[in-house]
Enzyme design. Sequence first.
Site, PDB file in Angstrom:
ATOM      1  CG  HIS A  60      45.346 -77.781  45.624  1.00  0.00           C
ATOM      2  ND1 HIS A  60      44.538 -77.546  44.386  1.00  0.00           N
ATOM      3  CD2 HIS A  60      44.819 -77.109  46.589  1.00  0.00           C
ATOM      4  CE1 HIS A  60      43.474 -77.004  44.766  1.00  0.00           C
ATOM      5  NE2 HIS A  60      43.717 -76.688  46.158  1.00  0.00           N
TER       6      HIS A  60
HETATM    7  C1  UD1 Z   1      44.541 -74.199  50.782  1.00  0.00           C
HETATM    8  C2  UD1 Z   1      42.985 -74.497  51.346  1.00  0.00           C
HETATM    9  C3  UD1 Z   1      42.437 -75.261  50.169  1.00  0.00           C
HETATM   10  C4  UD1 Z   1      42.729 -74.501  49.003  1.00  0.00           C
HETATM   11  C5  UD1 Z   1      43.938 -74.040  48.577  1.00  0.00           C
HETATM   12  C6  UD1 Z   1      44.029 -73.113  47.325  1.00  0.00           C
HETATM   13  C7  UD1 Z   1      42.758 -75.109  53.574  1.00  0.00           C
HETATM   14  C8  UD1 Z   1      42.373 -76.057  54.564  1.00  0.00           C
HETATM   15  N1  UD1 Z   1      43.055 -75.650  52.404  1.00  0.00           N
HETATM   16  O1  UD1 Z   1      45.176 -75.377  50.684  1.00  0.00           O
HETATM   17  O2  UD1 Z   1      40.893 -75.354  50.431  1.00  0.00           O
HETATM   18  O3  UD1 Z   1      41.989 -75.063  47.803  1.00  0.00           O
HETATM   19  O4  UD1 Z   1      44.400 -73.496  49.688  1.00  0.00           O
HETATM   20  O5  UD1 Z   1      45.200 -73.096  46.762  1.00  0.00           O
HETATM   21  O6  UD1 Z   1      42.478 -74.101  54.202  1.00  0.00           O
HETATM   22  N2  UD1 Z   1      52.828 -73.809  50.336  1.00  0.00           N
HETATM   23  C9  UD1 Z   1      53.836 -72.632  49.955  1.00  0.00           C
HETATM   24  N3  UD1 Z   1      53.551 -71.413  49.628  1.00  0.00           N
HETATM   25  C10 UD1 Z   1      52.304 -70.891  50.004  1.00  0.00           C
HETATM   26  C11 UD1 Z   1      51.266 -71.699  50.552  1.00  0.00           C
HETATM   27  C12 UD1 Z   1      51.627 -72.866  50.984  1.00  0.00           C
HETATM   28  O7  UD1 Z   1      54.903 -73.241  49.639  1.00  0.00           O
HETATM   29  O8  UD1 Z   1      52.167 -69.615  49.763  1.00  0.00           O
HETATM   30  C13 UD1 Z   1      52.911 -74.944  50.664  1.00  0.00           C
HETATM   31  C14 UD1 Z   1      53.487 -75.322  52.315  1.00  0.00           C
HETATM   32  O9  UD1 Z   1      54.383 -76.287  52.166  1.00  0.00           O
HETATM   33  C15 UD1 Z   1      52.299 -75.803  52.884  1.00  0.00           C
HETATM   34  C16 UD1 Z   1      51.493 -76.264  51.724  1.00  0.00           C
HETATM   35  O10 UD1 Z   1      51.833 -75.693  50.535  1.00  0.00           O
HETATM   36  O11 UD1 Z   1      52.435 -76.602  53.910  1.00  0.00           O
HETATM   37  C17 UD1 Z   1      50.099 -76.253  51.871  1.00  0.00           C
HETATM   38  O12 UD1 Z   1      49.440 -74.960  52.122  1.00  0.00           O
HETATM   39  P1  UD1 Z   1      48.180 -74.736  52.927  1.00  0.00           P
HETATM   40  O13 UD1 Z   1      47.821 -73.190  52.888  1.00  0.00           O
HETATM   41  O14 UD1 Z   1      48.149 -75.582  54.190  1.00  0.00           O
HETATM   42  O15 UD1 Z   1      46.963 -75.728  52.203  1.00  0.00           O
HETATM   43  P2  UD1 Z   1      46.817 -75.482  50.678  1.00  0.00           P
HETATM   44  O16 UD1 Z   1      47.167 -76.911  50.064  1.00  0.00           O
HETATM   45  O17 UD1 Z   1      47.449 -74.648  49.835  1.00  0.00           O
HETATM   46  N1  UDP Z   2      44.834 -70.843  39.372  1.00  0.00           N
HETATM   47  C1  UDP Z   2      45.871 -69.749  38.843  1.00  0.00           C
HETATM   48  N2  UDP Z   2      47.185 -70.357  38.478  1.00  0.00           N
HETATM   49  C2  UDP Z   2      47.410 -71.967  38.652  1.00  0.00           C
HETATM   50  C3  UDP Z   2      46.261 -72.784  39.029  1.00  0.00           C
HETATM   51  C4  UDP Z   2      45.050 -71.982  39.407  1.00  0.00           C
HETATM   52  O1  UDP Z   2      45.615 -68.684  38.663  1.00  0.00           O
HETATM   53  O2  UDP Z   2      48.580 -72.334  38.346  1.00  0.00           O
HETATM   54  C5  UDP Z   2      43.491 -70.151  39.834  1.00  0.00           C
HETATM   55  C6  UDP Z   2      42.326 -70.619  39.004  1.00  0.00           C
HETATM   56  O3  UDP Z   2      42.180 -70.000  37.812  1.00  0.00           O
HETATM   57  C7  UDP Z   2      41.124 -70.653  39.899  1.00  0.00           C
HETATM   58  C8  UDP Z   2      41.906 -70.727  41.135  1.00  0.00           C
HETATM   59  O4  UDP Z   2      43.201 -70.613  41.003  1.00  0.00           O
HETATM   60  O5  UDP Z   2      40.484 -69.365  39.838  1.00  0.00           O
HETATM   61  C9  UDP Z   2      41.677 -71.962  41.930  1.00  0.00           C
HETATM   62  O6  UDP Z   2      42.379 -72.026  43.029  1.00  0.00           O
HETATM   63  P1  UDP Z   2      43.067 -73.536  43.446  1.00  0.00           P
HETATM   64  O7  UDP Z   2      42.843 -74.408  42.769  1.00  0.00           O
HETATM   65  O8  UDP Z   2      44.292 -73.298  44.183  1.00  0.00           O
HETATM   66  O9  UDP Z   2      41.858 -73.703  45.036  1.00  0.00           O
HETATM   67  P2  UDP Z   2      40.290 -74.297  45.076  1.00  0.00           P
HETATM   68  O10 UDP Z   2      39.402 -73.712  43.874  1.00  0.00           O
HETATM   69  O11 UDP Z   2      40.624 -75.620  44.750  1.00  0.00           O
HETATM   70  O12 UDP Z   2      39.922 -73.888  46.347  1.00  0.00           O
END
Ligand code: UD1
Ligand code: UDP
Length: 364
Positions: free
Chosen positions: A204
């Site tokens: 992601h």
């Molecule tokens: C964010 C964090 C990233 C973290 C990740 C965990 C920042 C800059 N990034 O990235 O460090 O690893 O969360 O998963 O803070 N969306 C949904 N539903 C949700 C959330 C997001 O549909 O509940 C979709 C939306 O289209 C949104 C996109 O995901 O635009 C990105 O969401 P965003 O929170 O901006 O960044 P992440 O990629 O989730």
């Molecule tokens: N995770 C989860 N379900 C999924 C994918 C990830 O519960 O389908 C959990 C995973 O066990 C880990 C956390 O999400 O604890 C990691 O989050 P993510 O990869 O979104 O963010 P990052 O760690 O890169 O910030």
Amino acid sequence: MISIVLGTRPETIKMSPIIRECETRNLDYFILHSGQHYSYDMDRAFFEDLELPEPKYNLDVGSGTQAGQTAKIMTGIEDILVKESPGIILVQGDTNTVMTGALAAAKLHIRVGHVEAGLRSFDRTMPEEINRVVADHVSDYLFAPTETARQYLLNEGIEENKICVTGNTIVDAVFQNREIAKKGADILDTLGLEPQGYFLVTSHRQENVDNPEKLRSIIAGLEAVHREYSLPVIFPMHPRTRKMVERFGVSLDGISVMSPAGFLEFLQLESNARLVLTDSGGVQEETCILGVPCVTLRENTERPETIEVGGNVLAGTGADRILVSAREMLSRTGSWQNSYGDGTAGGMIVTICNGISSRSSCTR
Ligand code: UD1
Ligand code: UDP
């Protein structure tokens, strides 16, 4: 009073041991949720799985541009902090919620504790790297997971007495939930999978999935792994990635896409996978803790400990290198050390926060 600020999936998971400690010790605390993640399977599912209390506040900021989201979270957090006036706020990790919470509190002269301080990829093209650096430099208490993280903080001139090496709360979360995960509904049965009989993927990172060439190349690498080993490739897909797959019209031949899994299901999937391929930070740590080989779909990592102990390798996003890296990790035998502590980080952090009125620093 402790204010626990969180907003995304990994923050909820990694704050859960701290929240449990606050509950057990009957401390005066509240949860402030930014609403950065809001879909059921990115947010509520984790409060339910981990049996966490409801946040007292949810700012419901939702998605946005980097600056737009940051601005909304910051003004929202400021309002709550002015109203509640906590003694300390705790933030965890490197998301926009973390940087913003830390900045808002620091400017109100409220003490800030940064959980998982000192991680560095040294790659400022990642929004997370900027968030980490800012959060660390405005924090009063830096809870570094490892000695390497502590050293990075010292190298940047952060005072030694602000830093405590605690381990990472992800170890607490894995240890606390691993057994529950085993007893719960069996996701392997549901998906028709055999232990050691599949590959697990997550991806992601903005710099990977928002770039059509990189996204296609990662998928081509996963398809090559699938063809070589004839094993299912299970991909619980982050909503950002799903959106980009649809936008760029990427086809996913031979890859089994599913919705994001709950934490207990994901732990089962991880524990039993033959190999995990990921660009997630938390997943690199968990595979290291669980002893499952990991291929990281990035050119760098802020989790170098996982590579040093032999549990992880950097593959980048090129299809050929992903296949070669998968072969390499599958050929490694034996186990490796868990670099992230003994599962007591949450307790240690809460003990320090609870005593802050009599403390001038993390170590004194
Ligand atoms: C964010 C964090 C990233 C973290 C990740 C965990 C920042 C800059 N990034 O990235 O460090 O690893 O969360 O998963 O803070 N969306 C949904 N539903 C949700 C959330 C997001 O549909 O509940 C979709 C939306 O289209 C949104 C996109 O995901 O635009 C990105 O969401 P965003 O929170 O901006 O960044 P992440 O990629 O989730
Ligand atoms: N995770 C989860 N379900 C999924 C994918 C990830 O519960 O389908 C959990 C995973 O066990 C880990 C956390 O999400 O604890 C990691 O989050 P993510 O990869 O979104 O963010 P990052 O760690 O890169 O910030």
